[in-house]
Design a protein around this motif. Sequence first.
Motif, short mmCIF file in Angstrom:
data_model
loop_
_atom_site.label_atom_id
_atom_site.label_comp_id
_atom_site.label_asym_id
_atom_site.label_seq_id
_atom_site.Cartn_x
_atom_site.Cartn_y
_atom_site.Cartn_z
N ILE A 186 -36.58 47.85 61.04
CA ILE A 186 -37.77 47.46 61.04
C ILE A 186 -38.78 47.03 61.62
O ILE A 186 -39.45 46.86 61.67
CB ILE A 186 -37.88 46.12 59.46
CG1 ILE A 186 -37.12 46.79 58.17
CG2 ILE A 186 -39.54 45.01 59.17
CD1 ILE A 186 -38.13 48.50 57.44
N ALA A 187 -37.80 46.07 62.58
CA ALA A 187 -38.42 45.49 63.59
C ALA A 187 -39.04 46.20 64.72
O ALA A 187 -40.11 45.84 65.46
CB ALA A 187 -37.57 43.86 64.02
N TYR A 188 -38.44 47.45 64.70
CA TYR A 188 -38.46 48.39 65.64
C TYR A 188 -39.68 49.03 65.20
O TYR A 188 -39.41 50.58 65.53
CB TYR A 188 -37.83 48.55 66.73
CG TYR A 188 -36.89 46.83 67.64
CD1 TYR A 188 -37.77 46.94 68.95
CD2 TYR A 188 -36.47 46.18 67.10
CE1 TYR A 188 -37.51 46.31 69.67
CE2 TYR A 188 -35.60 45.34 67.83
CZ TYR A 188 -36.36 45.25 69.22
OH TYR A 188 -35.91 44.20 69.61
N VAL A 242 -45.61 34.09 73.37
CA VAL A 242 -45.24 34.37 71.96
C VAL A 242 -44.01 34.56 71.70
O VAL A 242 -44.17 35.09 72.64
CB VAL A 242 -46.67 34.61 70.97
CG1 VAL A 242 -46.30 34.75 69.51
CG2 VAL A 242 -47.51 34.28 71.32
N ASN A 243 -43.17 33.98 70.54
CA ASN A 243 -42.12 34.32 70.34
C ASN A 243 -42.02 35.13 69.21
O ASN A 243 -43.06 35.68 69.10
CB ASN A 243 -41.17 32.79 69.69
CG ASN A 243 -40.42 33.37 69.57
OD1 ASN A 243 -39.00 34.20 69.92
ND2 ASN A 243 -38.78 32.29 68.99
N ALA A 244 -40.94 36.45 69.97
CA ALA A 244 -41.15 37.69 69.29
C ALA A 244 -40.75 37.16 67.69
O ALA A 244 -41.38 38.49 67.05
CB ALA A 244 -39.66 38.20 69.54
N ARG A 303 -24.53 45.57 58.93
CA ARG A 303 -25.54 46.86 57.83
C ARG A 303 -26.83 45.67 57.50
O ARG A 303 -27.43 46.16 58.10
CB ARG A 303 -24.45 46.91 56.84
CG ARG A 303 -23.07 47.68 56.49
CD ARG A 303 -22.86 48.11 55.83
NE ARG A 303 -23.82 48.78 54.46
CZ ARG A 303 -23.19 48.61 53.16
NH1 ARG A 303 -21.83 48.15 53.47
NH2 ARG A 303 -24.10 48.87 51.94
N LYS A 304 -26.65 44.56 57.57
CA LYS A 304 -27.86 43.87 57.41
C LYS A 304 -28.23 44.42 58.72
O LYS A 304 -30.05 44.10 58.12
CB LYS A 304 -27.95 42.54 56.54
CG LYS A 304 -26.73 42.47 55.04
CD LYS A 304 -26.85 40.78 54.77
CE LYS A 304 -26.37 41.04 53.18
NZ LYS A 304 -26.31 39.95 52.47
N THR A 336 -33.81 38.61 70.07
CA THR A 336 -35.16 38.37 69.54
C THR A 336 -35.10 38.46 68.16
O THR A 336 -35.58 37.89 67.52
CB THR A 336 -36.01 39.26 69.51
OG1 THR A 336 -35.49 41.16 69.60
CG2 THR A 336 -35.94 39.75 71.34
N ILE A 337 -34.29 39.47 67.62
CA ILE A 337 -33.98 39.42 65.51
C ILE A 337 -33.19 38.22 65.16
O ILE A 337 -33.78 38.02 64.09
CB ILE A 337 -33.78 40.61 65.44
CG1 ILE A 337 -34.25 41.67 65.78
CG2 ILE A 337 -34.15 40.58 63.29
CD1 ILE A 337 -36.11 41.43 66.15
#
Length: 472
Positions: A19-21, A361-363, A11-12, A392-393
């Motif tokens: 949020i990231a996408y 650059v890293n994501a 869930r987290k 990536t997250i």
Amino acid sequence: MYFGLTPDDVRKFAYELAIAYEVDLPQSWTENQKAGKDWFCSFLKRHPNISIRAAEATSLARAMNFNRNNVSNRHKFAPNDIWNLDETGATTVQKPSKVVAKKGEKQVGAIVSAERGVLVTVCQAINAVGNATTPMFIFPRVKYQGYFIRDGPPGSIGRANGSGWMQEDDFLAFIKHFANFSKPSKEKPLLLLLDNAGPHLSIETLDFAKENGIVILSFPPHTSHKLQPLDRSVYGPFKTYLRSAQDSWMKTHPGERMTIYDIPGVVKEALSKANTPINITNGFRKCGIFPFNRDIFEDFDFAPADTTDQPEAEDEPIAEDESIADNEPVAENEPVAENEPLTENEPVAENDDFEIPPPVVNASQLSTPNEILEDEPSTSAACRRLPFSPETIRPFPVAPPRKNKGHGRKTLKSAILTDTPEKEAIMKRKSASESKGKSKSKSKTPNNTQKEKPSKGTDWYCEICGVFSGGL
């Protein structure tokens, strides 16, 4: 990879990805910093191949050592000549089986023999065509008596020592029992597969095996849960049948406690159901021993070891003064940099100077996955959106390099223990260990700080206050 996510972690994780996408979120997600329970239930319904499972505890050593380097003979053996040996335990206190009970009951009990059980070691060997030797029982008693195994399987043998665990003398006795059963010889040798536990490395046992045509091959350390046929397909069903047999014994002997002398009887019933030819042959097949299959394990089987694999040493960089001529042909096997974009019909600048490509650059360094570098030219290639990837997250866990603790311990490996070099190495390690133990015992000085007590009838004074205390 043995780093599974709990329902709360999922869930987290879903909230972090949203949020990231830049996905529209319910307000409750933002307040709780995680997805809701209703989303998780819908997620499980959308993916029926995913379920909540109870994870089995797996030691770090097993996860690290089962890798392609450890699992990858000069003897040729027929399937009836390939044997596997291992020990297991049978305790007098069983784990109760599931029972039928009324819904809503908070506690459902089952009678067991005692609060703490006494362990009896059971050892047997199986071969690739489905046969099995009669077992040996090791009882936690100082002296062995013949009536200990009166209810055991016909032809079984017994031993006794203070701990009830396998010792070197006990293992030698079983090897002799195994030789009487399988009839090996130097003209027709047998292959015996086992782990490299301490009692298996007895010099007397290796000498006996070599003289009688038994080739002993050890597994790599911490890999027996995948490579040992007995662990893969026999001892699992055996423990299930053993619990059922012990439950039946408790029901037919109300008010009595199960003792170690009752263990051979219940083991006899459980082994007859577990030592079936189909179970035994499936164990050898799952381990890739027979039929021989070196590719029996796939990439996901070695995935837990990826977190501790050490990266290979990078190639040395080229010196600054070294350069390649413009017209010099490039070797066919020369690798191309992965980070350098290759585009068709790209115009070449008039001068011969090459621009340094922008840093990668890293994501995780971007505020959003769709952010574009300001210094990057506005081209169609630069405006590509970052592909969706949970890695990536949250990248996969990677362990840091191992620290050398300097304990000087020799790392064991898979080896034919009956070979002369291996046997001599074992003798050398044992002699060094014994000499080290003797030197430590000699260095210990007796404790002379305790003062002698005065003999009876003598007068003495108190050492603290100096007052005469009279005679004893």
